[in-house]
Design an enzyme around this catalytic site. Structure first.
Site, PDB file in Angstrom:
ATOM      1  N   SER A 165       1.002  -0.875   0.214  1.00 38.63           N
ATOM      2  CA  SER A 165       0.104   0.381  -0.014  1.00 38.63           C
ATOM      3  C   SER A 165       0.877   0.839   0.078  1.00 38.63           C
ATOM      4  O   SER A 165       1.880   1.169  -0.947  1.00 38.63           O
ATOM      5  CB  SER A 165      -1.130  -0.066   1.358  1.00 38.63           C
ATOM      6  OG  SER A 165      -1.621   1.262   1.197  1.00 38.63           O
ATOM      7  N   THR A 166       0.658   2.208   1.015  1.00 38.11           N
ATOM      8  CA  THR A 166       1.495   3.236   0.553  1.00 38.11           C
ATOM      9  C   THR A 166       2.744   3.456   1.094  1.00 38.11           C
ATOM     10  O   THR A 166       3.876   2.319   1.716  1.00 38.11           O
ATOM     11  CB  THR A 166       1.215   4.380   2.086  1.00 38.11           C
ATOM     12  OG1 THR A 166      -0.498   3.771   2.364  1.00 38.11           O
ATOM     13  CG2 THR A 166       1.837   5.692   2.545  1.00 38.11           C
ATOM     14  N   HIS A 191      -2.873  -0.741  -3.668  1.00 35.20           N
ATOM     15  CA  HIS A 191      -3.827  -0.459  -3.390  1.00 35.20           C
ATOM     16  C   HIS A 191      -3.392   0.887  -3.933  1.00 35.20           C
ATOM     17  O   HIS A 191      -2.695   1.651  -3.946  1.00 35.20           O
ATOM     18  CB  HIS A 191      -4.308   0.397  -1.428  1.00 35.20           C
ATOM     19  CG  HIS A 191      -4.157  -0.702  -0.746  1.00 35.20           C
ATOM     20  ND1 HIS A 191      -3.698  -0.563   0.595  1.00 35.20           N
ATOM     21  CD2 HIS A 191      -4.345  -2.128  -1.044  1.00 35.20           C
ATOM     22  CE1 HIS A 191      -4.661  -2.333   0.712  1.00 35.20           C
ATOM     23  NE2 HIS A 191      -4.732  -2.821  -0.033  1.00 35.20           N
ATOM     24  N   MET A 284      -0.218   1.345   5.340  1.00 35.65           N
ATOM     25  CA  MET A 284      -0.961   1.433   6.039  1.00 35.65           C
ATOM     26  C   MET A 284      -1.863   0.264   6.786  1.00 35.65           C
ATOM     27  O   MET A 284      -2.573   0.257   5.476  1.00 35.65           O
ATOM     28  CB  MET A 284      -1.628   3.488   6.195  1.00 35.65           C
ATOM     29  CG  MET A 284      -2.279   3.161   5.105  1.00 35.65           C
ATOM     30  SD  MET A 284      -3.708   4.441   4.939  1.00 35.65           S
ATOM     31  CE  MET A 284      -4.269   4.212   3.595  1.00 35.65           C
ATOM     32  N   ASP A 287      -4.521  -4.471   5.964  1.00 37.88           N
ATOM     33  CA  ASP A 287      -4.519  -5.383   4.933  1.00 37.88           C
ATOM     34  C   ASP A 287      -3.129  -6.348   4.914  1.00 37.88           C
ATOM     35  O   ASP A 287      -2.202  -5.666   4.725  1.00 37.88           O
ATOM     36  CB  ASP A 287      -5.078  -5.491   3.861  1.00 37.88           C
ATOM     37  CG  ASP A 287      -5.890  -5.785   2.509  1.00 37.88           C
ATOM     38  OD1 ASP A 287      -6.431  -6.661   2.894  1.00 37.88           O
ATOM     39  OD2 ASP A 287      -5.589  -4.936   0.933  1.00 37.88           O
TER      40      ASP A 287
END
Length: 335
Positions: A165-166, A191, A284, A287
């Site tokens: 993600s991030t 993401h 973050m 997940d």
């Protein structure tokens, strides 16, 4: 940093500045310290207020947002979340912002209905909160350090599943630059909005020896190919004899994400079992942690990126807490 996250909003639209001001002023543990319409005003406010996070539009009257982003990253390092209209045409700008050093981005909703602005508020606050705790991580040219690592199995039934993600776009870029073409098939959930994933896959394909493309329903997962989950679509795998194929659907969001890493990892745990390798990179939230636990219990080898090399140590941290990480490695040692 104080208990409140101090935010400076930069946007040339008076309406957008007002909306951002209302969002941050009305949110618990956030403080809006200023709103600027251009780079000149923003420079003064940065010096005066020393914000924890900056939100930045990529269109400004006196300087484009990417140029000013580079100035912020090099002169101050203050975490930046890009907030703009990331249309298909703006995909290149969005990914360029991440390459320059933005922590994340949030797309402004098109239109004026509450249907778009309600989720925008939630996503914006989540990503600004994550950015406030982000580490400054640069691509490493350091040599690999000795770590025990899983032995990759090279047959048609091996599959590698990656979730991020991030900070993940740059982490994936660093990994795929060095992965050899003959590796087992790879499936990736990063993401990212729907209108960016195809462009991101094309960018990865240009730098990697592997074939990399946005996944489509029915695609075969085969050696030498990596498939990137399409934004706004969950991705899973199914067995097809001794092969794997992609299944996509728009089921309910998981951890407020679609695609979700857990959806992919759960399918890999069920279908590939011990013939799989699961990897969680920077990001973050939580997940992927539960799905990686399922993979680990079903005999897969599991790797988690370490705290020191993560932009945001959220998803990896949760996986470690759940006991899902067989190996905890710096990014440079994962490929």
């Amino acid at each position: 940093m104080t208990d409140n996250i101090r935010v400076l909003a930069i946007d040339d639209s008076p309406l957008m500045r007002r909306l951002l001001s209302e969002i941050f002023k009305g949110a618990l543990h956030f403080e809006l310290v200023g709103a600027a319409q251009d780079a000149a005003a923003a420079r003064g406010l940065i010096r005066e207020t020393r914000p924890d996070v900056i939100t930045l539009d990529n269109k400004m009257p006196d300087m484009d947002g990417l140029t000013f982003l580079a100035e912020i990253v090099e002169s101050h390092y203050i975490p930046v979340v890009m907030v703009s209209y990331f249309t298909q045409e703006g995909a290149e700008e969005a990914l360029s912002a991440l390459e320059i050093g933005a922590v994340d981005f949030v797309g402004k909703p098109i239109g004026s209905t509450d249907e778009g602005w309600g989720p925008f508020r939630q996503i914006l606050l989540e990503r600004v909160r994550a950015a406030a705790g982000a580490q400054r991580v640069r691509s490493s040219s350091a040599p690999r350090t000795p770590h025990p690592s899983p032995q990759l199995m090279h047959d048609s039934e091996t599959i590698i599943a990656i979730g991020s993600s991030t900070g993940g776009t740059e982490a994936l870029m660093e990994i795929f630059r060095v992965l050899p073409a003959g590796l087992p098939g790879i499936v990736v959930v990063q993401h990212m909005p729907e209108n960016l994933t195809d462009f991101f896959a094309q960018n990865l394909n240009r730098v990697s020896p592997m074939e990399i493309k946005e996944a489509r329903d029915g695609d075969e997962v085969c050696p030498g190919r990596a498939l990137i989950a399409r934004g706004n679509n969950h991705m899973a795998i199914r067995g097809d004899g001794n092969k794997y194929r992609i299944e996509t659907h728009q089921g309910p969001k998981v951890w407020n994400c679609r695609p979700a890493v857990d959806v992919l990892f759960d399918s890999v745990a069920s279908v590939a079992r011990e013939k799989a390798i699961g990897v969680i990179l920077t990001g973050m939230g939580e997940d992927g942690a539960i799905g990686l636990t399922h993979m680990n219990k079903n005999g897969a080898r599991t790797i988690v990126q370490n705290k020191e090399s993560c932009v945001v140590f959220g998803m990896p941290k949760k996986a470690i807490e759940l006991g899902a990480a067989e190996f905890i490695l710096p990014l440079q040692d994962i490929p």
